[in-house]
Design an enzyme around this catalytic site. Structure first.
Site, short mmCIF file in Angstrom:
data_model
loop_
_atom_site.label_atom_id
_atom_site.label_comp_id
_atom_site.label_asym_id
_atom_site.label_seq_id
_atom_site.Cartn_x
_atom_site.Cartn_y
_atom_site.Cartn_z
N ASP A 8 -5.04 -6.13 9.28
CA ASP A 8 -6.10 -5.28 8.77
C ASP A 8 -6.27 -5.56 7.28
O ASP A 8 -5.37 -6.14 6.64
CB ASP A 8 -5.72 -3.81 9.03
CG ASP A 8 -6.85 -2.85 8.69
OD1 ASP A 8 -8.02 -3.23 8.84
OD2 ASP A 8 -6.54 -1.73 8.27
N ASP A 10 -8.07 -3.06 4.70
CA ASP A 10 -7.87 -1.85 3.92
C ASP A 10 -6.54 -1.20 4.29
O ASP A 10 -6.25 -0.95 5.46
CB ASP A 10 -9.01 -0.85 4.17
CG ASP A 10 -10.35 -1.39 3.70
OD1 ASP A 10 -10.38 -2.02 2.63
OD2 ASP A 10 -11.36 -1.19 4.39
N ASP A 204 -2.14 -0.53 9.08
CA ASP A 204 -1.62 0.68 8.44
C ASP A 204 -1.94 1.94 9.24
O ASP A 204 -1.60 3.04 8.81
CB ASP A 204 -2.18 0.82 7.02
CG ASP A 204 -3.65 1.23 7.01
OD1 ASP A 204 -4.45 0.61 7.75
OD2 ASP A 204 -4.00 2.17 6.27
#
Length: 260
Positions: A8, A10, A204
């Site tokens: 990912d 962000d 995250d």
């Protein structure tokens, strides 16, 4: 085993307009080792070229070919379903460019699909048009289900929130292509020519990155540099393969990421 990496953006490599400490060293090591990697984002606003330029400004050198967005995944899905079709698009250049590149016609006249993506300027007029076209039989597609997105001033309404508005008005739910749909992972794997058995997903979020990676057959690493905390991980009935602080913890062991 030689690993490929999906990750990912962000919360893993970036936080708002800043790089997460160690992200540059992590990517430099992957590049130096010749390790294939692809950066994923559910955000459909920017093209890979625009994202590359944005990331370069904060010190991350990522080739366009190593960036896979929900807009690209949506375009690939539509091309497999109805080649050469038409769509009414609520979104920005990342989405319209991806659809044009597969030969789609963008129109508000009897389109095959209404395709909803991310934009910072949602228009009531455009949403009204989308509602009326779905009512008339256009198939409803959305790039991702994220209800909110981050900004320096707080949360912003995102694709999932606007999709809920259209769904409530029409009684029709969209098909979401982006994470947590494992279709996003599989399309990225095909793009990089990798197999799930030898690929690791870094994210995250438990509810998008980890579950999508797990359902696509990948090993998963959850980083605590974004939205998740050790306590929040325990709320889910599934677990990542491993939890680490950030990608900085992988520097020096990208070829053997599970070495303690």
């Amino acid at each position: 085993m030689a690993w490929n990496y999906l990750m990912d953006m962000d919360g893993v490599l970036t936080s708002e307009e800043h790089l997460i400490p160690g992200a540059d060293a992590f990517l430099a090591e992957l590049t130096s080792n010749g390790t294939p990697f692809t950066v994923l984002t559910n955000n459909s606003i920017r093209t890979p070229r625009d994202l590359r330029a944005r990331l370069l400004r904060i010190g991350l050198d990522i080739p366009e070919s190593a960036i896979w967005t929900s807009a690209l995944a949506t375009a690939r899905f539509l091309d497999s379903q109805r080649p050469g079709g038409s769509a009414y698009v609520v979104g920005e250049s990342g989405l319209t460019t991806a659809l044009h590149e597969i030969g789609y016609v963008i129109t508000d006249s009897d389109p095959d699909y209404v395709v909803l993506g991310e934009t910072r300027t949602y228009s009531f007029e455009a949403i009204t048009t989308a509602i009326r076209l779905v009512e008339r039989g256009a198939r409803f597609i959305a790039t991702n289900p994220d209800a909110t997105g981050p900004s320096t001033s707080g949360s912003l309404p995102a694709t999932g929130a606007v999709a809920a508005l259209i769904s409530r008005a029409t009684g029709r739910d969209p098909y979401y292509v982006g994470k947590p749909n494992p279709l996003m992972m599989r399309s990225a794997l095909r793009q990089m020519g990798a197999h799930s058995e030898h690929t690791l997903m870094i994210g995250d979020r438990m509810d998008t990155d980890v579950i999508a990676g797990m359902e696509a057959g990948l090993q998963t690493l959850l980083v605590l540099s974004g939205i998740s905390t050790p306590a929040s991980v325990e709320l889910y009935p599934y677990r990542p393969t491993e939890v680490i602080g950030s990608v900085a913890d992988l520097v020096g062991r990208t070829q053997d990421p599970f070495r303690s």
